[in-house]
Design a protein around this motif. Structure first.
Motif, PDB file in Angstrom:
ATOM      1  N   ALA A 443       0.846  -1.200   0.000  1.00  0.00           N
ATOM      2  CA  ALA A 443       0.000   0.000   0.000  1.00  0.00           C
ATOM      3  C   ALA A 443       0.875   1.241   0.000  1.00  0.00           C
ATOM      4  N   LEU A 444       0.582   2.149  -0.912  1.00  0.00           N
ATOM      5  CA  LEU A 444       1.193   3.481  -0.868  1.00  0.00           C
ATOM      6  C   LEU A 444       0.159   4.383  -0.206  1.00  0.00           C
ATOM      7  N   ILE A 445       0.450   4.806   1.024  1.00  0.00           N
ATOM      8  CA  ILE A 445      -0.524   5.567   1.818  1.00  0.00           C
ATOM      9  C   ILE A 445      -0.113   7.034   1.775  1.00  0.00           C
ATOM     10  N   ALA A 446      -0.974   7.862   1.209  1.00  0.00           N
ATOM     11  CA  ALA A 446      -0.623   9.274   1.016  1.00  0.00           C
ATOM     12  C   ALA A 446      -1.753  10.181   1.490  1.00  0.00           C
ATOM     13  N   ALA A 447      -1.393  11.416   1.811  1.00  0.00           N
ATOM     14  CA  ALA A 447      -2.383  12.392   2.286  1.00  0.00           C
ATOM     15  C   ALA A 447      -3.107  13.062   1.120  1.00  0.00           C
ATOM     16  N   VAL A 459       1.319   3.118 -13.009  1.00  0.00           N
ATOM     17  CA  VAL A 459       0.044   2.778 -12.356  1.00  0.00           C
ATOM     18  C   VAL A 459      -0.358   1.342 -12.735  1.00  0.00           C
ATOM     19  N   ALA A 460      -0.131   0.964 -13.998  1.00  0.00           N
ATOM     20  CA  ALA A 460      -0.447  -0.405 -14.445  1.00  0.00           C
ATOM     21  C   ALA A 460       0.433  -1.420 -13.717  1.00  0.00           C
ATOM     22  N   TRP A 461       1.731  -1.070 -13.525  1.00  0.00           N
ATOM     23  CA  TRP A 461       2.636  -1.983 -12.802  1.00  0.00           C
ATOM     24  C   TRP A 461       2.174  -2.143 -11.344  1.00  0.00           C
ATOM     25  N   CYS A 462       1.739  -1.039 -10.737  1.00  0.00           N
ATOM     26  CA  CYS A 462       1.238  -1.092  -9.351  1.00  0.00           C
ATOM     27  C   CYS A 462       0.074  -2.084  -9.250  1.00  0.00           C
ATOM     28  N   ALA A 463      -0.835  -2.024 -10.214  1.00  0.00           N
ATOM     29  CA  ALA A 463      -1.991  -2.937 -10.211  1.00  0.00           C
ATOM     30  C   ALA A 463      -1.521  -4.386 -10.366  1.00  0.00           C
ATOM     31  N   GLN A 464      -0.505  -4.568 -11.199  1.00  0.00           N
ATOM     32  CA  GLN A 464       0.000  -5.921 -11.489  1.00  0.00           C
ATOM     33  C   GLN A 464       0.597  -6.577 -10.232  1.00  0.00           C
ATOM     34  N   VAL A 465       1.348  -5.811  -9.424  1.00  0.00           N
ATOM     35  CA  VAL A 465       1.972  -6.410  -8.217  1.00  0.00           C
ATOM     36  C   VAL A 465       1.087  -6.261  -6.987  1.00  0.00           C
ATOM     37  N   GLY A 466      -0.114  -5.685  -7.162  1.00  0.00           N
ATOM     38  CA  GLY A 466      -1.023  -5.552  -6.028  1.00  0.00           C
ATOM     39  C   GLY A 466      -0.634  -4.408  -5.095  1.00  0.00           C
ATOM     40  N   LEU A 467      -0.046  -3.348  -5.659  1.00  0.00           N
ATOM     41  CA  LEU A 467       0.293  -2.164  -4.861  1.00  0.00           C
ATOM     42  C   LEU A 467      -0.871  -1.187  -4.934  1.00  0.00           C
ATOM     43  N   ARG A 468      -1.598  -1.041  -3.801  1.00  0.00           N
ATOM     44  CA  ARG A 468      -2.750  -0.149  -3.800  1.00  0.00           C
ATOM     45  C   ARG A 468      -2.316   1.285  -3.546  1.00  0.00           C
ATOM     46  N   LEU A 469      -2.856   2.211  -4.323  1.00  0.00           N
ATOM     47  CA  LEU A 469      -2.543   3.637  -4.179  1.00  0.00           C
ATOM     48  C   LEU A 469      -3.659   4.244  -3.347  1.00  0.00           C
ATOM     49  N   VAL A 470      -3.340   4.572  -2.104  1.00  0.00           N
ATOM     50  CA  VAL A 470      -4.350   4.847  -1.093  1.00  0.00           C
ATOM     51  C   VAL A 470      -4.281   6.303  -0.644  1.00  0.00           C
ATOM     52  N   THR A 471      -5.420   6.987  -0.690  1.00  0.00           N
ATOM     53  CA  THR A 471      -5.489   8.360  -0.175  1.00  0.00           C
ATOM     54  C   THR A 471      -6.252   8.357   1.136  1.00  0.00           C
ATOM     55  N   VAL A 472      -5.603   8.860   2.178  1.00  0.00           N
ATOM     56  CA  VAL A 472      -6.246   8.939   3.494  1.00  0.00           C
ATOM     57  C   VAL A 472      -6.601  10.397   3.756  1.00  0.00           C
ATOM     58  N   VAL A 473      -7.870  10.628   4.098  1.00  0.00           N
ATOM     59  CA  VAL A 473      -8.322  12.013   4.342  1.00  0.00           C
ATOM     60  C   VAL A 473      -9.070  12.092   5.673  1.00  0.00           C
ATOM     61  N   ASP A 487      -9.958   7.545  13.427  1.00  0.00           N
ATOM     62  CA  ASP A 487      -9.429   7.958  14.733  1.00  0.00           C
ATOM     63  C   ASP A 487      -8.320   9.000  14.624  1.00  0.00           C
ATOM     64  N   GLY A 488      -8.082   9.491  13.397  1.00  0.00           N
ATOM     65  CA  GLY A 488      -7.094  10.559  13.214  1.00  0.00           C
ATOM     66  C   GLY A 488      -5.649  10.113  13.308  1.00  0.00           C
ATOM     67  N   SER A 489      -5.426   8.798  13.531  1.00  0.00           N
ATOM     68  CA  SER A 489      -4.051   8.357  13.801  1.00  0.00           C
ATOM     69  C   SER A 489      -3.208   8.222  12.528  1.00  0.00           C
ATOM     70  N   CYS A 490      -3.865   7.955  11.415  1.00  0.00           N
ATOM     71  CA  CYS A 490      -3.124   7.726  10.170  1.00  0.00           C
ATOM     72  C   CYS A 490      -2.467   9.026   9.685  1.00  0.00           C
ATOM     73  N   LEU A 491      -3.273  10.087   9.626  1.00  0.00           N
ATOM     74  CA  LEU A 491      -2.739  11.373   9.172  1.00  0.00           C
ATOM     75  C   LEU A 491      -1.758  11.951  10.184  1.00  0.00           C
ATOM     76  N   SER A 492      -2.062  11.778  11.480  1.00  0.00           N
ATOM     77  CA  SER A 492      -1.148  12.333  12.480  1.00  0.00           C
ATOM     78  C   SER A 492       0.192  11.605  12.435  1.00  0.00           C
ATOM     79  N   GLN A 499       6.355  12.819   6.633  1.00  0.00           N
ATOM     80  CA  GLN A 499       6.267  12.181   5.317  1.00  0.00           C
ATOM     81  C   GLN A 499       4.981  12.573   4.596  1.00  0.00           C
ATOM     82  N   HIS A 500       5.089  12.733   3.289  1.00  0.00           N
ATOM     83  CA  HIS A 500       3.902  12.953   2.460  1.00  0.00           C
ATOM     84  C   HIS A 500       3.211  11.602   2.191  1.00  0.00           C
ATOM     85  N   ALA A 501       4.020  10.554   2.080  1.00  0.00           N
ATOM     86  CA  ALA A 501       3.483   9.223   1.792  1.00  0.00           C
ATOM     87  C   ALA A 501       4.413   8.162   2.365  1.00  0.00           C
TER      88      ALA A 501
END
Length: 540
Positions: A443-447, A459-473, A487-492, A499-501
């Motif tokens: 998972a690539l977890i980004a704000a 983006v196609a390669w990410c899908a192929q290896v199962g890398l999810r592009l995740v936006t947390v808001v 619970d606010g813990s991910c962004l904090s 880190q941005h991601a």
């Protein structure tokens, strides 16, 4: 995806030898990817008696990720405390454990192993590509360029004694314990720290379910008889007594001896059931290499440690979590076989720390010399007054080598190799811990949405290896495809680490971080290059 024709009953992608918690976790994680897995277990029935009694928050997270999150509260209870006392009853050390942790699960949990194994085996048997073959023992194997041919012999009824079958697989994973058959075929050297003590282990079911045990978990550092008194999971208690000089294993391993030793706790055959008594030799050793070509070791087959840090089974489950995502990428042709070399490299760092910590604690606990014990007590009581923690972090959670992001100086980047934090989120209508709400894998977890930062081919390669592009808001800003940070813990956490991601591996360790949006493409490219064994893979 399968490398074998599924019509051939004895052809598998991976054979796992041993159906304990480590073997079953390995099989389930590979089965989740659709690989055909055979689990060989020489015992026809599950072992009904307790062995391991503790798992930590990281292992709870792995077990939840394989689908057992809902049953963990039924078969375990949080280990609220752990107290060490000397012969006079003075407190030498007191640890309080949190009900929640970095991983979103209780910091430590006490459990009953047969109940966990039953849940794991039922889950494995329900998977269409996993076969649990009980009553079959691995007795021979040969390797060739494309796989392993393993001969198994039936162990059940006498009339079947001669029956054997040949099974083929690309890889064999030995989760077959201290006397591992798979390890015996690998010709690997062992490192032994020479730490050996015999302890009588008692599992007891007190009939009074209302009795309060305080502390819940107690270590008695009494040179006359070092003892351990802990929870054995809901409704059970575990006692461990060290064998003293002049005592034979035979004398110690008697029910009469067990009841005598339990007398000070007001337990007797009238108010408790002695479920098991067994003498164990606690040892500290590990195999120097955990992989040789197509044979791989995990759990007790790879390492043994004293139980004083509660890391024996935990280390084996960590092995499974580290190995299986790498094996999946190699089997599917998305990474070269050299990726498997990072398995021993990464796990042996953690493992050595866990064993050395167990031995360090064991040497303190097992002290039989009255003078040295008195010196120990004086030191530890002074540490207590000064609020010093004599224990190192358990276990080391940072990977310093292997499959983690490196900076230009060739060293791991700041966040690389740390265990990723996990909080509660809401995703597509489901509110749960991140792993359960979002699902397994990279998972690539980004704000903010990372997609516009990456070209279509990436983006196609990410899908192929199962890398999810995740936006947390923030929860009040979440759209239908966003992940709401309940619970606010991910962004904090992102904020606290600057880190941005963060790019998180399937075993919940951080591959690396991106300090700004501009750094995201480079981070993904580095993962891609590392997984391809050097340079970025050809588009495919």
């Amino acid at each position: 995806m399968h490398t074998h024709d599924t019509k051939d009953a004895d052809a598998f992608d991976v054979l796992v030898v041993g159906a304990g918690p480590v073997g079953l976790t390995t099989a389930i994680q590979l089965g989740t990817h659709g690989w055909r897995v055979g689990v060989l277990e020489r015992w026809p029935e599950r072992y009904a008696l307790p062995r391991a009694v503790v798992f930590d928050h990281e292992v709870a997270r792995v077990l939840a990720a394989v689908g057992l999150g809902h049953v963990l509260p039924e078969l375990s209870e949080p280990a609220s405390d752990y107290e060490w006392r000397n012969a006079k009853g003075e407190t030498l050390l007191k640890l309080a454990f949190d009900e929640s942790s970095h991983s979103g699960w209780p910091y430590m949990s006490m459990f009953t192993q047969p109940r966990l194994e039953k849940a794991l085996e039922e889950h494995a048997r329900a998977m269409p590509t996993v076969d649990v073959l009980r009553g079959w023992e691995a007795v021979d194997l040969t390797e060739d360029a494309t796989g392993v041919l393993l001969t198994a012999r039936r162990t059940t009824a006498p009339e079947d004694a001669g029956e054997s079958r040949e099974l083929r697989a690309s890889y064999v994973v030995g989760c077959d314990g201290a006397n591992s058959f798979v390890r015996s075929r690998m010709n690997v050297s062992l490192t032994d720290l020479g730490f050996q003590y015999d302890w009588l282990v008692l599992d007891v079911i007190p009939h009074d379910r209302e009795r309060v045990w305080s502390p819940l978990n107690l270590q008695l550092c009494d040179p006359e008889r070092p003892s351990t008194v802990v929870s054995g999971g809901p409704g059970r208690r575990r006692w461990e007594f060290m064998r003293m000089p002049g005592e034979t294993v035979e004398e110690l391993n008697q029910a009469d001896t067990a009841w005598k030793l339990l007398e000070p706790w007001n337990l007797h055959p009238g108010n408790a059931t002695l479920e098991r008594h067994s003498v164990y030799t606690f040892q500290a050793r590990w195999a120097d290499s955990w992989r040789k070509d197509r044979l791989i070791l995990a759990g007790d087959a790879a390492h043994l440690m004293p139980p004083f840090a509660g890391q024996g089974m935990c280390s084996g489950i960590r092995d499974a979590a580290n190995l299986t995502w790498k094996l999946h990428l190699v089997l599917s042709g998305q990474a070269p076989e050299s990726l498997l070399d990072t398995y021993t490299e990464e796990r042996s760092q953690h493992l050595r720390h866990a064993i050395e910590l167990s031995v360090f604690l064991g040497r303190i606990i097992c002290e039989q010399d009255q003078t040295k014990a008195a010196e120990r007590d004086t030191h530890m009581l002074a540490d207590q007054r000064a609020r010093k923690d004599p224990l190192a972090a358990m276990p080391a959670r940072t990977l310093t080598g292997g499959m983690v992001a490196h900076g230009e100086d060739g060293r791991p980047t700041e966040q690389a190799g740390r265990l990723a934090h996990q909080g509660r989120v809401r995703f597509r209508g489901r509110t749960d811990l991140f792993d359960q709400a979002v699902g397994p894998g990279f998972a690539l977890i980004a704000a903010q949405d990372p997609r516009p930062l990456l070209d279509d081919e990436t983006v196609a390669w990410c899908a192929q290896v199962g890398l999810r592009l995740v936006t947390v808001v923030r929860e009040d800003e979440a759209g239908p495809d966003d992940i709401a940070d309940v619970d606010g813990s991910c962004l904090s956490r992102l904020e606290a680490t600057g880190q941005h991601a963060l790019l998180v591996r399937p075993d919940h360790y951080v591959f690396g971080g991106a300090a700004s949006a501009e750094d995201v493409p480079g981070l993904v490219t580095q993962l891609r290059e590392r997984l391809s064994g050097g340079s970025a893979a050809e588009p495919g």
